[in-house]
Design a protein around this motif. Structure first.
Motif, mmCIF file in Angstrom:
data_model
loop_
_atom_site.group_PDB
_atom_site.id
_atom_site.type_symbol
_atom_site.label_atom_id
_atom_site.label_comp_id
_atom_site.label_asym_id
_atom_site.label_seq_id
_atom_site.Cartn_x
_atom_site.Cartn_y
_atom_site.Cartn_z
ATOM 1 N N ILE A 194 44.018 48.782 46.429
ATOM 2 C CA ILE A 194 44.507 48.736 45.040
ATOM 3 C C ILE A 194 44.165 47.395 44.405
ATOM 4 O O ILE A 194 43.671 47.334 43.269
ATOM 5 C CB ILE A 194 46.030 48.986 45.007
ATOM 6 N N ILE A 195 44.395 46.318 45.143
ATOM 7 C CA ILE A 195 44.115 44.983 44.593
ATOM 8 C C ILE A 195 42.617 44.805 44.355
ATOM 9 O O ILE A 195 42.186 44.286 43.320
ATOM 10 C CB ILE A 195 44.642 43.894 45.548
ATOM 11 N N ALA A 196 41.803 45.278 45.323
ATOM 12 C CA ALA A 196 40.355 45.057 45.232
ATOM 13 C C ALA A 196 39.682 45.957 44.209
ATOM 14 O O ALA A 196 38.754 45.531 43.508
ATOM 15 C CB ALA A 196 39.723 45.255 46.602
ATOM 16 N N LEU A 197 40.133 47.188 44.093
ATOM 17 C CA LEU A 197 39.400 48.166 43.274
ATOM 18 C C LEU A 197 40.123 48.579 41.998
ATOM 19 O O LEU A 197 39.461 48.896 40.995
ATOM 20 C CB LEU A 197 39.127 49.426 44.119
ATOM 21 N N LEU A 198 41.452 48.609 42.023
ATOM 22 C CA LEU A 198 42.184 49.193 40.897
ATOM 23 C C LEU A 198 42.972 48.177 40.078
ATOM 24 O O LEU A 198 43.417 48.509 38.974
ATOM 25 C CB LEU A 198 43.157 50.267 41.419
ATOM 26 N N ALA A 199 43.157 46.973 40.601
ATOM 27 C CA ALA A 199 43.978 46.006 39.875
ATOM 28 C C ALA A 199 43.373 45.655 38.515
ATOM 29 O O ALA A 199 44.083 45.576 37.503
ATOM 30 C CB ALA A 199 44.165 44.736 40.717
ATOM 31 N N GLY A 200 42.051 45.443 38.488
ATOM 32 C CA GLY A 200 41.383 45.098 37.226
ATOM 33 C C GLY A 200 41.517 46.175 36.168
ATOM 34 O O GLY A 200 42.024 45.924 35.064
ATOM 35 N N PRO A 201 41.070 47.411 36.463
ATOM 36 C CA PRO A 201 41.226 48.487 35.473
ATOM 37 C C PRO A 201 42.679 48.744 35.087
ATOM 38 O O PRO A 201 42.983 49.032 33.925
ATOM 39 C CB PRO A 201 40.636 49.710 36.198
ATOM 40 N N LEU B 54 49.764 53.451 36.739
ATOM 41 C CA LEU B 54 50.231 53.367 38.121
ATOM 42 C C LEU B 54 50.016 54.649 38.915
ATOM 43 O O LEU B 54 50.231 54.663 40.135
ATOM 44 C CB LEU B 54 51.721 53.013 38.150
ATOM 45 N N ALA B 55 49.600 55.732 38.252
ATOM 46 C CA ALA B 55 49.497 57.030 38.931
ATOM 47 C C ALA B 55 48.500 56.986 40.081
ATOM 48 O O ALA B 55 48.806 57.414 41.203
ATOM 49 C CB ALA B 55 49.098 58.103 37.922
ATOM 50 N N LEU B 56 47.302 56.454 39.825
ATOM 51 C CA LEU B 56 46.274 56.427 40.877
ATOM 52 C C LEU B 56 46.666 55.513 42.038
ATOM 53 O O LEU B 56 46.524 55.913 43.204
ATOM 54 C CB LEU B 56 44.929 56.011 40.279
ATOM 55 N N MET C 231 50.370 57.162 48.733
ATOM 56 C CA MET C 231 50.868 58.395 49.356
ATOM 57 C C MET C 231 49.850 58.940 50.354
ATOM 58 O O MET C 231 50.208 59.370 51.453
ATOM 59 C CB MET C 231 51.172 59.439 48.279
ATOM 60 N N VAL C 232 48.565 58.914 49.961
ATOM 61 C CA VAL C 232 47.507 59.405 50.856
ATOM 62 C C VAL C 232 47.458 58.555 52.127
ATOM 63 O O VAL C 232 47.353 59.082 53.242
ATOM 64 C CB VAL C 232 46.142 59.397 50.137
ATOM 65 N N MET C 233 47.539 57.238 51.978
ATOM 66 C CA MET C 233 47.502 56.357 53.146
ATOM 67 C C MET C 233 48.715 56.582 54.047
ATOM 68 O O MET C 233 48.621 56.498 55.276
ATOM 69 C CB MET C 233 47.443 54.895 52.700
ATOM 70 N N ALA C 234 49.874 56.877 53.451
ATOM 71 C CA ALA C 234 51.072 57.159 54.246
ATOM 72 C C ALA C 234 50.881 58.431 55.073
ATOM 73 O O ALA C 234 51.277 58.491 56.255
ATOM 74 C CB ALA C 234 52.284 57.292 53.336
ATOM 75 N N VAL C 235 50.271 59.447 54.467
ATOM 76 C CA VAL C 235 50.008 60.699 55.199
ATOM 77 C C VAL C 235 49.020 60.452 56.329
ATOM 78 O O VAL C 235 49.213 60.912 57.468
ATOM 79 C CB VAL C 235 49.474 61.777 54.239
ATOM 80 N N ILE C 236 47.954 59.698 56.039
ATOM 81 C CA ILE C 236 46.963 59.395 57.073
ATOM 82 C C ILE C 236 47.611 58.608 58.205
ATOM 83 O O ILE C 236 47.331 58.839 59.391
ATOM 84 C CB ILE C 236 45.783 58.608 56.466
ATOM 85 N N GLY C 237 48.502 57.662 57.855
ATOM 86 C CA GLY C 237 49.187 56.875 58.870
ATOM 87 C C GLY C 237 49.989 57.712 59.837
ATOM 88 O O GLY C 237 50.171 57.338 61.006
#
Length: 356
Positions: free
Chosen positions: A46-53, A94-96, A102-108
């Motif tokens: 999120i910080i690397a890819l989504l924080a800027g947008p 904040l949706a994405l 949530m996806v990372m939690a499921v993968i975990g």
């Protein structure tokens, strides 16, 4: 006395049946540290890819609102509309990131065990509301271990934060002189450094904790010798299961037997009810029964024999006697040597005539 077996009596590894039952109940090996590791990976993305947008999406409407508040009508209805509009903007921004977490939690969870759908943990249990049970969980070995582990994690994260931020103290002190547009980028890079440092340490913690939780779970699932015997008796005592096993074994044996019929030298028949396939080659001590059967099986043996041009010899008493006394893959007993020798001699002469 408690009905639960003493832990010291659990010396046997858990059977596949018990492991499957534990999984159905939602009792699986799970490490919270692994889930936390995947959560930190999500935060790093999120910080690397989504924080800027995400910051750009929120910055424009908020900056306009803060720069020109006098341009907005502040009556009751309009304030509600402004708050609703800002709420929608924040939600969309904040949706994405939330979806990624949530996806990372499921993968975990999926990397630790296969999917679990169980309502067992939702059932009301007295132990969940019992103060005594709660105190045992908090001050017991597992509770103390979790406390120490949490304290260690907090200490490690604090040290990492210090090591990442302390070298940048001069730069942070001069942020007031930096262009406003550069501040988000600087903070993004600093936050990314901090998260990567935490992930590096959390990787080791997660690996060790997962191995520990797996070992503890396997130890918990162990069985006593009595449980192993009871489970074996239960499985062996199930008539449906025993019948199914017998059916499978019989079918496999029948298929293997029929596959040997083409190698037979002669088929001794009743000719309607019994068929016994015998094999004899030069050098053998005695002929061998490669297949036998009655009724439908006998009929199938004769069919296969005709397909492979194997002679059929009708001998009612010999067919019955061989079927009763000789098992598949066994040699013909001595009391039948003479009668069998006559049959095989007849077949050999017949083959010789056909060759001539």
């Amino acid at each position: 006395m408690s009905d639960k077996p003493d832990e010291s009596e659990k010396t046997e590894e858990a059977s596949s049946k018990k492991l499957e039952e534990a999984h159905k109940k939602g009792d699986v090996a799970k490490s919270q540290e692994v889930s936390a590791w995947f959560g930190m990976i999500g935060i790093a993305l999120i910080i690397a890819l989504l924080a800027g947008p995400m910051a750009s999406q929120l910055a424009q409407p908020l900056s306009t609102f803060l720069a020109e508040p006098h341009a907005y009508d502040m009556d009751g209805g309009n304030i509600l509309r402004i708050v609703q509009r800002l709420g929608v903007m924040v939600f969309l921004a904040l949706a994405l990131p939330l979806l990624l977490l949530m996806v990372m939690a499921v993968i975990g969870n999926l990397v630790q065990h296969k999917p679990v759908f169980s309502a067992e943990n939702m059932k009301p249990k007295f132990s969940k509301i019992s103060p005594l049970a709660g105190l045992k969980r908090i001050f017991g070995p597992i509770g103390l271990m979790n406390f120490v582990k949490g304290l260690a994690k907090l200490t490690i994260v604090s040290v990492i934060a210090f090591l990442v931020i302390w070298p940048e103290r001069d730069m942070l002190g001069s942020l007031m002189r930096v262009e406003l547009a550069m501040i988000p980028l600087i903070m993004q890079q600093l936050a990314l450094k901090l998260v990567i440092g935490i992930i590096a340490v959390l990787t080791i913690i997660a690996a060790l904790d997962f191995a520990f939780q797996k070992a503890q779970w396997a130890k918990k699932q162990r069985m006593t010798q009595k449980e192993v015997k009871d489970e074996y008796k239960q499985m062996e005592g199930d008539p449906a299961l025993k019948g199914k096993l017998r059916q499978i074994r019989a079918e496999r044996g029948r298929k293997r037997m029929m596959a040997q019929v083409p190698d037979a030298t002669v088929i001794v028949t009743n000719p309607t009810h019994y068929s016994v396939a015998l094999k004899y080659e030069e050098g053998m001590a005695a002929p061998i029964c490669v297949a036998k059967g009655v009724d439908l099986v006998a009929f199938r043996i004769r069919e296969v024999a005709r397909e492979h041009n194997i002679p059929l010899v009708e001998n009612v008493p010999l067919a019955r006697a061989l079927h009763a006394t000789v098992e598949v893959d066994d040699e013909v007993p001595p009391e039948h040597y003479k009668a069998v020798a006559q049959v095989i001699g007849y077949v050999m002469k017949l083959k010789g005539k056909l060759r001539r």
